[in-house]
Design an enzyme around this catalytic site. Structure first.
Site, PDB file in Angstrom:
ATOM      1  N   SER A  20       0.825  -1.206   0.000  1.00 44.46           N
ATOM      2  CA  SER A  20       0.000   0.000   0.000  1.00 44.46           C
ATOM      3  C   SER A  20       0.862   1.260   0.000  1.00 44.46           C
ATOM      4  O   SER A  20       1.667   1.455  -0.902  1.00 44.46           O
ATOM      5  CB  SER A  20      -0.968  -0.026   1.172  1.00 44.46           C
ATOM      6  OG  SER A  20      -1.911   0.992   1.037  1.00 44.46           O
ATOM      7  N   ASP A  67      -2.546   6.694  -4.061  1.00 45.57           N
ATOM      8  CA  ASP A  67      -1.421   6.031  -3.400  1.00 45.57           C
ATOM      9  C   ASP A  67      -0.910   4.890  -4.296  1.00 45.57           C
ATOM     10  O   ASP A  67      -1.494   4.621  -5.359  1.00 45.57           O
ATOM     11  CB  ASP A  67      -1.814   5.573  -1.983  1.00 45.57           C
ATOM     12  CG  ASP A  67      -2.729   4.369  -1.969  1.00 45.57           C
ATOM     13  OD1 ASP A  67      -3.547   4.245  -2.898  1.00 45.57           O
ATOM     14  OD2 ASP A  67      -2.627   3.545  -1.039  1.00 45.57           O
ATOM     15  N   ASP A  92      -1.082   1.694  -4.424  1.00 45.16           N
ATOM     16  CA  ASP A  92      -1.983   0.609  -4.861  1.00 45.16           C
ATOM     17  C   ASP A  92      -3.402   1.107  -5.141  1.00 45.16           C
ATOM     18  O   ASP A  92      -4.329   0.312  -5.314  1.00 45.16           O
ATOM     19  CB  ASP A  92      -1.979  -0.573  -3.878  1.00 45.16           C
ATOM     20  CG  ASP A  92      -2.669  -0.263  -2.559  1.00 45.16           C
ATOM     21  OD1 ASP A  92      -2.577   0.893  -2.096  1.00 45.16           O
ATOM     22  OD2 ASP A  92      -3.297  -1.175  -1.977  1.00 45.16           O
ATOM     23  N   ASP A 125      -6.039   2.660  -3.853  1.00 45.85           N
ATOM     24  CA  ASP A 125      -7.319   2.557  -3.147  1.00 45.85           C
ATOM     25  C   ASP A 125      -7.681   3.878  -2.464  1.00 45.85           C
ATOM     26  O   ASP A 125      -8.785   4.039  -1.973  1.00 45.85           O
ATOM     27  CB  ASP A 125      -7.357   1.387  -2.142  1.00 45.85           C
ATOM     28  CG  ASP A 125      -6.159   1.330  -1.217  1.00 45.85           C
ATOM     29  OD1 ASP A 125      -5.330   2.264  -1.252  1.00 45.85           O
ATOM     30  OD2 ASP A 125      -6.044   0.337  -0.468  1.00 45.85           O
TER      31      ASP A 125
END
Ligand code: MG
Length: 446
Positions: free
Chosen positions: A97, A241, A243, A245
């Site tokens: 993340s 960000d 990843d 989400d």
């Protein structure tokens, strides 16, 4: 030496220290055994260690007899969507993340496209601890298939939503500065905006995984984006960000709206078209509550963490939900935090509003949120919670996740971090001063 972080958010570690090939084999084997299926969707973010980690994970899954559908470099929400859409038994995302570049990790997804819940994680991590896996023989090995249109499918599913009128957005010819931090959002976010007729100034646009700034999409890390929006005279700035989400917005003056306002804007747009319950985590802005109240809708709070929000959304049959960190979840698409969705909803909102994003923000309730963390090494947090409870004994208090105190015009939430010996303190009120004062009051009790 860093820690391997093992929680309901999956497994994260520093590559070559705590996240080794052996660690990946162990946890992916546990996931394979736990899932008891035959098909798994695998995606990864753009980290330098991503391809290596993915190959280890895929080989492990094949050794357990799984058919792997490799969807390549994609956002976490795309893996969640594709797991559901391709009717797979499980999904695996290789990502850490917003952790820094030296990290990588695994996020575990069930056949419903949701992250594994705390009970499932506990059971699976027990299998990992035991580490007594049996691999398949040569004639029982799994296989691999490459699926190359996951990002395109994701975009199409967003356009298929009743909330989105692509033609209206295209007519506006928005000028957008996009910061994808050289992460997994480089392609999908660019394709999404291009198909929405935007003029795109794309910064940090190469998905090579060397992050151009500190990856957490909060205003203090987005100065390059803010400056570029102003210099380019753009209508809006959008950051995601690594990843993809979480989605954060910058207004036409180069000022951050604050990550809390991504969800508030989405709640306003969605409730304007479809009434129903709203779910947010306990640390998210009250702005969504005020908007819901205007529409005579109810807001329910969950513990912090995407899976907790997701479970509450299912329980309450919510029409929209999410987290104040820029994570928007729309059940009509899927119950996962989704930055491409959040960006599309924002542009739809802006197109309907027919004014600037800063003016649109002024139509929302104004709150100031303040976030602090305090080291509690050697201090018992339960004792601190007792003191806080005594001090605010006349107020409405929730102890669902740490302790949260409610007043009509402010709230303060104090909770233990799952991963560090710290307390997180989040306060919100109508003024910056009051929010800071609330935090000082708590600090003086510790
Ligand atoms: Mg993320």
């Amino acid at each position: 030496m860093s820690h391997l972080m093992v929680s309901v958010s999956g497994v994260r570690g520093v590559v070559g220290e705590t996240l080794t090939p052996e660690t990946i084999v162990k946890f992916v084997s546990a996931f394979a055994s736990f899932s008891k299926g035959t098909t798994v969707v695998v995606g990864r973010d753009s980290r330098v260690s991503g391809e290596l980690s993915k190959q280890i994970a895929i080989s492990t899954l094949i050794s357990h007899g799984y058919k792997v559908i490799d969807i390549g470099v994609t956002p976490t929400p795309t893996v969640q969507l594709m797991t559901e859409h391709l009717k797979a038994d499980a999904g695996l995302m290789i990502t850490a993340s917003h952790n820094p570049v030296e990290w990588n990790g695994l996020k575990f997804i069930g056949s419903d496209g949701l992250f594994l819940d705390p009970e499932a994680c506990k059971e699976m991590y027990k299998l990992a601890d035991e580490n007594t896996f049996k691999y398949k023989k040569w004639d029982e090995l799994g296989s691999i298939e490459h699926y190359t249109s996951a990002n395109d499918d994701h975009i199409q599913m967003i356009f298929d939503l009743d909330y989105i009128d692509e033609n209206l957005i295209r007519q506006k010819k928005f000028k957008v500065v996009l910061d994808t931090i050289n992460g997994a959002g480089c392609k999908i976010m660019h394709d999404l905006l291009r198909q929405l007729g935007c003029e795109i100034v794309h910064i940090n646009a190469e998905a090579h995984g060397i992050f151009a700034h500190t990856p957490e999409p909060i205003p203090e890390n987005l100065s390059q984006l803010m400056k570029t929006v102003k210099k380019e005279n753009a209508d809006i700035g959008i950051a995601v960000d690594p990843d993809v989400d979480r989605c954060v917005l910058i207004d036409e003056n180069g000022e951050a709206l604050g990550e809390e306002y991504t969800l508030a804007l989405a709640v306003k747009l969605v409730l304007g078209k479809k009434l129903g319950h709203v779910v947010k985590n306990m640390s998210s802005s009250k702005a969504s509550d005020d908007i819901a109240k205007y529409y005579n809708c109810l807001v329910y709070e969950s513990e912090v963490g995407e899976i907790n929000v997701a479970k509450k959304m299912i329980e309450m049959n919510a029409v929209i939900g999410g987290e104040g960190n820029g994570g928007v979840m729309l059940p009509d698409l899927h119950i996962g935090r989704d930055a491409p969705l959040a960006a599309a909803l924002t542009l739809q909102h802006l197109a309907e509003y027919n004014g600037t994003i800063s003016a649109l923000k002024k139509t929302l309730p104004e709150y100031h949120i303040h976030k602090e963390k305090i080291s509690i090494d050697g201090i018992d947090p339960e004792k601190i919670f007792l003191k806080i409870k005594a001090k605010y004994s006349g107020k409405k208090i929730s102890e669902k996740d740490g302790i949260k105190i409610y007043d009509d015009n402010w709230w303060i939430h104090i909770r233990k971090s799952n991963t560090e010996p710290i307390l997180r303190i989040i306060s919100e009120s109508k003024t910056v001063e009051k929010s800071k004062e609330l935090i000082s009051e708590i600090q003086s009790l510790i």
